[in-house]
Design a protein around this motif. Structure first.
Motif, PDB file in Angstrom:
ATOM      1  N   THR A 146       0.678  -1.081  -0.003  1.00 20.75           N
ATOM      2  CA  THR A 146       0.080   0.059  -0.128  1.00 20.75           C
ATOM      3  C   THR A 146       0.961   1.414   0.027  1.00 20.75           C
ATOM      4  O   THR A 146       1.929   1.239   0.324  1.00 20.75           O
ATOM      5  CB  THR A 146      -0.975  -0.001   1.159  1.00 20.75           C
ATOM      6  OG1 THR A 146      -0.094   0.191   2.383  1.00 20.75           O
ATOM      7  CG2 THR A 146      -1.602  -1.150   1.394  1.00 20.75           C
ATOM      8  N   THR A 147       0.328   2.333  -0.040  1.00 22.27           N
ATOM      9  CA  THR A 147       0.924   3.599  -0.282  1.00 22.27           C
ATOM     10  C   THR A 147       1.624   3.949   1.130  1.00 22.27           C
ATOM     11  O   THR A 147       2.943   4.216   1.092  1.00 22.27           O
ATOM     12  CB  THR A 147       0.088   4.833  -0.387  1.00 22.27           C
ATOM     13  OG1 THR A 147      -0.554   4.481  -1.773  1.00 22.27           O
ATOM     14  CG2 THR A 147       0.735   6.223  -0.396  1.00 22.27           C
ATOM     15  N   GLU A 148       1.029   3.543   2.169  1.00 16.05           N
ATOM     16  CA  GLU A 148       1.466   3.489   3.391  1.00 16.05           C
ATOM     17  C   GLU A 148       2.720   2.775   3.723  1.00 16.05           C
ATOM     18  O   GLU A 148       3.798   3.003   4.314  1.00 16.05           O
ATOM     19  CB  GLU A 148       0.497   3.379   4.427  1.00 16.05           C
ATOM     20  CG  GLU A 148       0.793   3.629   6.103  1.00 16.05           C
ATOM     21  CD  GLU A 148       1.554   5.020   6.236  1.00 16.05           C
ATOM     22  OE1 GLU A 148       1.163   6.230   5.579  1.00 16.05           O
ATOM     23  OE2 GLU A 148       2.350   4.947   7.107  1.00 16.05           O
ATOM     24  N   GLU A 149       2.561   1.587   3.384  1.00 16.36           N
ATOM     25  CA  GLU A 149       3.814   0.638   3.312  1.00 16.36           C
ATOM     26  C   GLU A 149       5.083   0.992   2.791  1.00 16.36           C
ATOM     27  O   GLU A 149       6.047   0.791   2.792  1.00 16.36           O
ATOM     28  CB  GLU A 149       3.333  -0.902   3.082  1.00 16.36           C
ATOM     29  CG  GLU A 149       2.160  -1.379   3.930  1.00 16.36           C
ATOM     30  CD  GLU A 149       1.509  -2.891   3.510  1.00 16.36           C
ATOM     31  OE1 GLU A 149       1.139  -3.433   4.057  1.00 16.36           O
ATOM     32  OE2 GLU A 149       1.424  -3.022   2.230  1.00 16.36           O
ATOM     33  N   ALA A 172       5.877   3.914   2.236  1.00 17.56           N
ATOM     34  CA  ALA A 172       6.470   4.929   3.222  1.00 17.56           C
ATOM     35  C   ALA A 172       7.248   4.213   4.153  1.00 17.56           C
ATOM     36  O   ALA A 172       8.163   4.829   4.573  1.00 17.56           O
ATOM     37  CB  ALA A 172       5.340   5.935   3.755  1.00 17.56           C
ATOM     38  N   THR A 173       6.764   2.971   4.797  1.00 18.30           N
ATOM     39  CA  THR A 173       7.259   2.212   5.846  1.00 18.30           C
ATOM     40  C   THR A 173       8.617   1.806   5.302  1.00 18.30           C
ATOM     41  O   THR A 173       9.637   1.808   5.783  1.00 18.30           O
ATOM     42  CB  THR A 173       6.583   1.373   6.185  1.00 18.30           C
ATOM     43  OG1 THR A 173       5.066   2.096   6.702  1.00 18.30           O
ATOM     44  CG2 THR A 173       7.151   0.458   7.556  1.00 18.30           C
ATOM     45  N   ARG A 203      10.996   4.497   5.587  1.00 20.97           N
ATOM     46  CA  ARG A 203      11.275   4.740   6.868  1.00 20.97           C
ATOM     47  C   ARG A 203      12.370   3.688   7.383  1.00 20.97           C
ATOM     48  O   ARG A 203      13.273   4.021   7.998  1.00 20.97           O
ATOM     49  CB  ARG A 203       9.975   4.392   7.804  1.00 20.97           C
ATOM     50  CG  ARG A 203       9.371   5.882   8.298  1.00 20.97           C
ATOM     51  CD  ARG A 203       8.136   5.544   8.995  1.00 20.97           C
ATOM     52  NE  ARG A 203       6.979   6.245   8.497  1.00 20.97           N
ATOM     53  CZ  ARG A 203       5.947   5.907   7.959  1.00 20.97           C
ATOM     54  NH1 ARG A 203       5.892   4.412   8.088  1.00 20.97           N
ATOM     55  NH2 ARG A 203       4.991   6.337   7.205  1.00 20.97           N
ATOM     56  N   GLY A 259       0.494  12.169   1.584  1.00 21.27           N
ATOM     57  CA  GLY A 259      -0.034  10.730   1.033  1.00 21.27           C
ATOM     58  C   GLY A 259      -0.537  10.676  -0.529  1.00 21.27           C
ATOM     59  O   GLY A 259      -0.311  10.003  -1.289  1.00 21.27           O
ATOM     60  N   GLN A 306      -0.213   8.427  -4.230  1.00 25.20           N
ATOM     61  CA  GLN A 306      -1.185   7.489  -4.393  1.00 25.20           C
ATOM     62  C   GLN A 306      -0.746   6.730  -5.545  1.00 25.20           C
ATOM     63  O   GLN A 306      -1.018   5.385  -5.737  1.00 25.20           O
ATOM     64  CB  GLN A 306      -2.459   8.313  -4.808  1.00 25.20           C
ATOM     65  CG  GLN A 306      -3.303   8.641  -3.460  1.00 25.20           C
ATOM     66  CD  GLN A 306      -3.497   7.570  -2.594  1.00 25.20           C
ATOM     67  OE1 GLN A 306      -3.879   6.357  -3.026  1.00 25.20           O
ATOM     68  NE2 GLN A 306      -3.469   7.699  -1.462  1.00 25.20           N
TER      69      GLN A 306
END
Ligand code: HPA
Ligand code: ZN
Length: 339
Positions: free
Chosen positions: A296-299, A301-302, A305, A330, A334
């Motif tokens: 996912t987009t958040e993953e 970013a992880t 990180r 975010g 996308q």
């Protein structure tokens, strides 16, 4: 693609000699009056059809043979930094292979001074921070590695860590215990390529015998569930290089790459380019490639990180980069999750 570039990231597994693009190889060969066994850039690129690590290493060592003087190493490094920065790299921990140059009669200082001039310029003009990691060629002897460590000690403040690369099979971490013991005693951090072509046992050896702070590649850990548990428990970073693994046939295809399974298992995986001029992409193409594995987009970013968490950055700077990721909207990312 442009969206994934907006994500601030660290690159932790890139061999500077593996960023040598064919155009620059020809330019420097002409300048140094070195004859190449290829008629032109296209003919050289056509040779980039690898069956395994060894078949790549032959082409890789041949390409770097045209590097002769400080300016060559400067040109190589500044070209990498420009491309990396354009893809959102804010910090790079860069491998170099001094033995591959020493054996051709190129002095250690020529290599390091040329690279470092570009790194300083990168920091000043491109806003990218960096560290240098010296890699020992594991298919050469322990004695040769020890001699190279002597040279590194005379340049102690220029090098943050030592690592292990080149032909893995038959050259286990155990071959270099004394070299790494001495390197750590002198204050170097340690890393090692392990579990790329070599078995999971080499990953365990790198941890137990070489006391590495990170494992480079490490993908074959997935064959040993107990080892995976250990890597998760100890939060050992793995610097994974997806496009490299496809090109060197460590995995059959990008679709079959274990990165998402590794991530879901809780491993501290990072995404890197290895030898981007040879493997079809820089770190941005590697992120874009694995986005299709279902991150996912958040993953994504992880993953970025993780790259700062796994870096050898000093604390205030690490925190600043992590805050930069938090500041990326975010919605800018996308489209990154699209294949
Ligand atoms: N593996 C081992 N050694 C290397 C590599 C790699 O992918 N690239 C440059 N040296
Ligand atoms: Zn590598």
């Amino acid at each position: 693609m442009t969206e994934i570039h907006a994500l601030p990231k660290a690159e932790l597994h890139v061999h500077i000699e593996g960023t040598f693009e064919p155009e620059l190889i020809f330019e420097i060969a002409a300048r140094n009056r070195v004859a190449l066994p290829y008629a032109n850039v296209e003919a050289l690129r056509a040779a980039y059809d690898f069956s395994d690590l060894q078949s790549f290493l032959g082409v890789y060592y041949a390409g770097m043979d045209v590097l002769r003087v400080e300016r060559d190493f400067y040109d190589l490094t500044i070209a990498y930094l420009r491309r990396a920065v354009a893809q959102g790299v804010r910090h790079a921990e860069i491998f170099f292979d001094p033995q591959a140059h020493l054996s051709r009669g190129i002095a250690f200082d020529v290599v390091v001074n040329g690279i470092r001039q570009a790194l300083r310029e990168g920091e000043r003009d491109l806003r990218v921070t960096s560290h240098l990691i010296l890699c020992f060629l594991r298919d050469l002897s322990e004695e040769s590695a020890m001699e190279t460590l002597d040279l590194a000690l005379r340049n102690r403040e220029k090098i943050v860590a030592v690592g292990l690369d080149s032909a893995e099979l038959g050259n286990p971490p155990s071959k270099f215990v004394r070299v790494f013991d001495r390197a750590r005693a002198e204050g170097f951090l340690t890393v090692a390529h392990a579990g790329e072509e070599g078995p999971p046992e080499y990953v365990a050896e790198a941890l137990d015998l070489l006391k590495v702070a990170r494992v480079d590649h490490g993908v074959r850990c997935m064959e040993d569930p107990a080892l995976v548990q250990r890597l998760v428990r100890e939060r050992v970073p793995l610097t994974v290089c997806p496009l490299s693994n496809v090109r060197l046939r460590v995995v059959r295809s990008l679709e079959e790459h274990p990165l998402k399974r590794m991530f879901d298992a809780g491993l501290l995986v990072t995404v890197n380019s290895d030898d981007p001029a040879y493997f079809g992409g820089y770190v941005g193409e590697n992120y874009a490639g694995v986005a299709a594995l279902g991150f996912t987009t958040e993953e994504l970013a992880t993953l970025a990180r993780h790259s700062f968490e796994a870096s050898f950055l000093e604390e205030p700077l690490r925190r600043r980069y992590l805050e930069e990721i938090a500041g990326v909207d975010g919605s800018e990312l996308q489209d990154a999750a699209l294949p």
